[in-house]
Design a protein around this motif. Structure first.
Motif, PDB file in Angstrom:
ATOM      1  N   ARG A 188       0.907  -0.986   0.002  1.00  0.00           N
ATOM      2  CA  ARG A 188      -0.114   0.139   0.103  1.00  0.00           C
ATOM      3  C   ARG A 188       0.897   1.316   0.020  1.00  0.00           C
ATOM      4  NH1 ARG A 188      -3.679  -1.151   5.131  1.00  0.00           N
ATOM      5  NH2 ARG A 188      -1.576  -1.760   5.801  1.00  0.00           N
ATOM      6  N   GLY A 190       3.724   1.286  -1.354  1.00  0.00           N
ATOM      7  CA  GLY A 190       4.956   1.122  -2.456  1.00  0.00           C
ATOM      8  C   GLY A 190       6.109   0.404  -1.909  1.00  0.00           C
ATOM      9  N   ARG A 294      -0.802   9.696  -4.317  1.00  0.00           N
ATOM     10  CA  ARG A 294      -1.949   8.658  -4.419  1.00  0.00           C
ATOM     11  C   ARG A 294      -1.581   7.724  -5.233  1.00  0.00           C
ATOM     12  NH1 ARG A 294      -7.367  10.693  -6.136  1.00  0.00           N
ATOM     13  NH2 ARG A 294      -7.180  12.385  -4.730  1.00  0.00           N
ATOM     14  N   PRO A 295      -1.494   6.465  -4.987  1.00  0.00           N
ATOM     15  CA  PRO A 295      -1.174   5.558  -5.884  1.00  0.00           C
ATOM     16  C   PRO A 295      -2.362   5.427  -6.922  1.00  0.00           C
ATOM     17  CG  PRO A 295      -1.227   4.547  -3.774  1.00  0.00           C
ATOM     18  CD  PRO A 295      -1.585   5.813  -3.666  1.00  0.00           C
ATOM     19  N   THR A 297      -4.207   3.759 -10.351  1.00  0.00           N
ATOM     20  CA  THR A 297      -4.336   2.560 -11.403  1.00  0.00           C
ATOM     21  C   THR A 297      -5.019   3.003 -12.916  1.00  0.00           C
ATOM     22  OG1 THR A 297      -6.493   2.210 -10.539  1.00  0.00           O
ATOM     23  CG2 THR A 297      -4.779   0.852  -9.429  1.00  0.00           C
ATOM     24  N   TRP A 340       4.358  12.074 -13.127  1.00  0.00           N
ATOM     25  CA  TRP A 340       3.162  11.198 -13.506  1.00  0.00           C
ATOM     26  C   TRP A 340       2.940  11.152 -15.123  1.00  0.00           C
ATOM     27  CZ3 TRP A 340       3.669  14.891  -9.938  1.00  0.00           C
ATOM     28  CH2 TRP A 340       3.636  14.526  -8.557  1.00  0.00           C
ATOM     29  N   HIS A 376      10.446   3.929 -14.282  1.00  0.00           N
ATOM     30  CA  HIS A 376       8.905   3.456 -14.341  1.00  0.00           C
ATOM     31  C   HIS A 376       8.733   2.359 -15.188  1.00  0.00           C
ATOM     32  CE1 HIS A 376       9.894   5.550 -18.268  1.00  0.00           C
ATOM     33  NE2 HIS A 376       8.672   4.776 -18.734  1.00  0.00           N
ATOM     34  N   GLN A 380       2.892   1.617 -15.439  1.00  0.00           N
ATOM     35  CA  GLN A 380       2.627   2.225 -14.118  1.00  0.00           C
ATOM     36  C   GLN A 380       2.306   3.752 -14.676  1.00  0.00           C
ATOM     37  OE1 GLN A 380       6.418   2.018 -12.330  1.00  0.00           O
ATOM     38  NE2 GLN A 380       5.701   0.589 -10.776  1.00  0.00           N
TER      39      GLN A 380
END
Length: 392
Positions: A188, A190, A294-295, A297, A340, A376, A380
């Motif tokens: 959670r 990482g 924040r993770p 998906t 990101w 990366h 991801q």
């Protein structure tokens, strides 16, 4: 040239790591897959490099790239080296870089070399190629870096062919054990790969590579950077906002220290907020993976994305301000910060545009583009941008 390093999945990152440790004047790029060096392969313990898959000793450079001439040279010269091998069966493999070549052609040449070796009275087994290059697992499990192992590496570089022999390869089993067998892991928050922790530590420790120097990790999480730094011979000091992470760090490092770390290794971990903590302990450099936000998906809409970035910017600005108030000029940091991935490339922290005002100089590299130092994977959305800083 004495050695060649075969780079990993993200060659820019491996290049920056080697430049930091070997010096820009002692390396040069070979395509986008390798680095040549004037240093001996043993100059740096290969086990501490996270961004290179293999290191090879250069045997010679041939003034041609025709495959028939290369095969003729190898089959002619190999027998004279057999007398230096111990008794037993030789394990032979061949890898080719920088040239598109059918693996069947490599296998045929390897069998030609095998025939010559057998005629010289030496037993030999050839590792077959399914691709032009043998991967780390094939080299490791077939013991091609052992006294009775040869991986001949052929590197096509312009109009020349570099002939080299692999001396060491990444120990994928050791990495897996250090990552997966730790008593405390938490997906959670990482999971920092040990290879990346090594790279971050190597980029930060330039000028402080002496045995027993101390690294500070202000976002230590479950202690991966601390464990890898200890394996390199550094002492470690970590803090984290969450008390649970400090418990995890202490349990992981205690487990790891009993297995692999030298008795002289010391570490300390305590709860602290990196944006306002006071670090009383002396440290020589800073290596850390910061708060990644924040993770994700999936890629959020513009408003949500902007809020995520703004929240991260606030934390990073406060952290860097706090760190600047407690460090002397010249101290080196490597921080892995979030980047990101969007349909138009990566979005970066705005804080990176204000580093000069915060008291830092961002380091550039001669042989690597700092803009490409983003660790990366294709699936991801949040990468880790490696930022190397010097306190002004």
């Amino acid at each position: 040239m004495k050695s060649v390093y075969i780079l990993g999945r993200q060659p820019e990152i491996g290049t920056a790591e080697l430049e930091s440790l070997l010096g820009a004047d002692n390396i040069f790029r070979i395509g986008d897959f390798a680095i040549g060096s004037t240093n001996d392969p043993s100059y740096i313990p290969f086990s501490r490099l996270g961004g290179s898959m293999k290191v090879c000793k250069v045997l010679t450079t041939l003034p041609y790239t025709e495959w028939s001439k290369i095969e003729e040279y190898i089959t002619t010269t190999v027998p004279q080296f057999l007398k230096y091998l111990p008794e037993g069966k030789l394990h032979l493999g061949v890898s080719v870089y920088g040239k598109t070549i059918n693996p069947r052609k490599i296998n045929a040449s390897a069998l030609a070399v095998k025939k010559v070796i057998k005629q010289a009275g030496k037993s030999v087994r050839v590792v077959p190629n399914k691709a032009p290059q043998l991967n780390s697992a094939q080299v490791l499990y077939n013991k091609l870096t052992s006294p009775l192992g040869w991986e001949l590496v052929l590197i096509i570089n312009g109009s020349e062919t570099i002939l080299a022999q692999t001396t060491e390869v990444q120990d994928i089993d050791a990495y897996a054990a250090r990552d997966q067998k730790r008593p405390k892991r938490d997906a959670r928050v990482g999971m920092l790969p040990p290879k990346l922790a090594q790279i971050i530590t190597n980029l930060a420790s330039v000028g402080n590579n002496r045995y027993g120097a101390t690294v500070l990790d202000p976002f230590c999480g479950t202690g991966v950077i601390l464990q890898e730094a200890g394996l390199m011979g550094f002492n470690a000091y970590g803090t984290d906002l969450e008390p649970r992470m400090i418990e995890y760090t202490n349990e992981n490092i205690d487990w790891f220290a009993k297995l692999l770390l030298p008795p002289s290794f010391t570490w300390h971990a305590e709860q602290a907020d990196a944006t306002n903590a006071t670090w009383p302990k002396e440290f020589d450099f800073i290596a850390t993976e910061t708060y990644l936000g924040r993770p994700l998906t999936a890629l959020p809409d513009t408003n949500v994305m902007q809020k995520i970035i703004n929240d991260c910017d606030v934390i990073h600005k406060k952290f860097l301000q706090n760190m600047a108030s407690q460090t002397k000029a010249g101290i080196r940091l490597c921080i892995a910060v979030p980047a990101w991935k969007t349909n138009n490339g990566f979005m970066h922290l705005k804080t990176l545009d204000s580093l000069d005002n915060l008291g830092y100089t961002r380091q550039s590299f001669v042989h690597a583009n700092k803009a490409d130092l983003i660790y990366h994977r294709p699936d991801q959305f949040v990468g880790r941008e490696l930022v190397v800083l010097i306190r002004k």
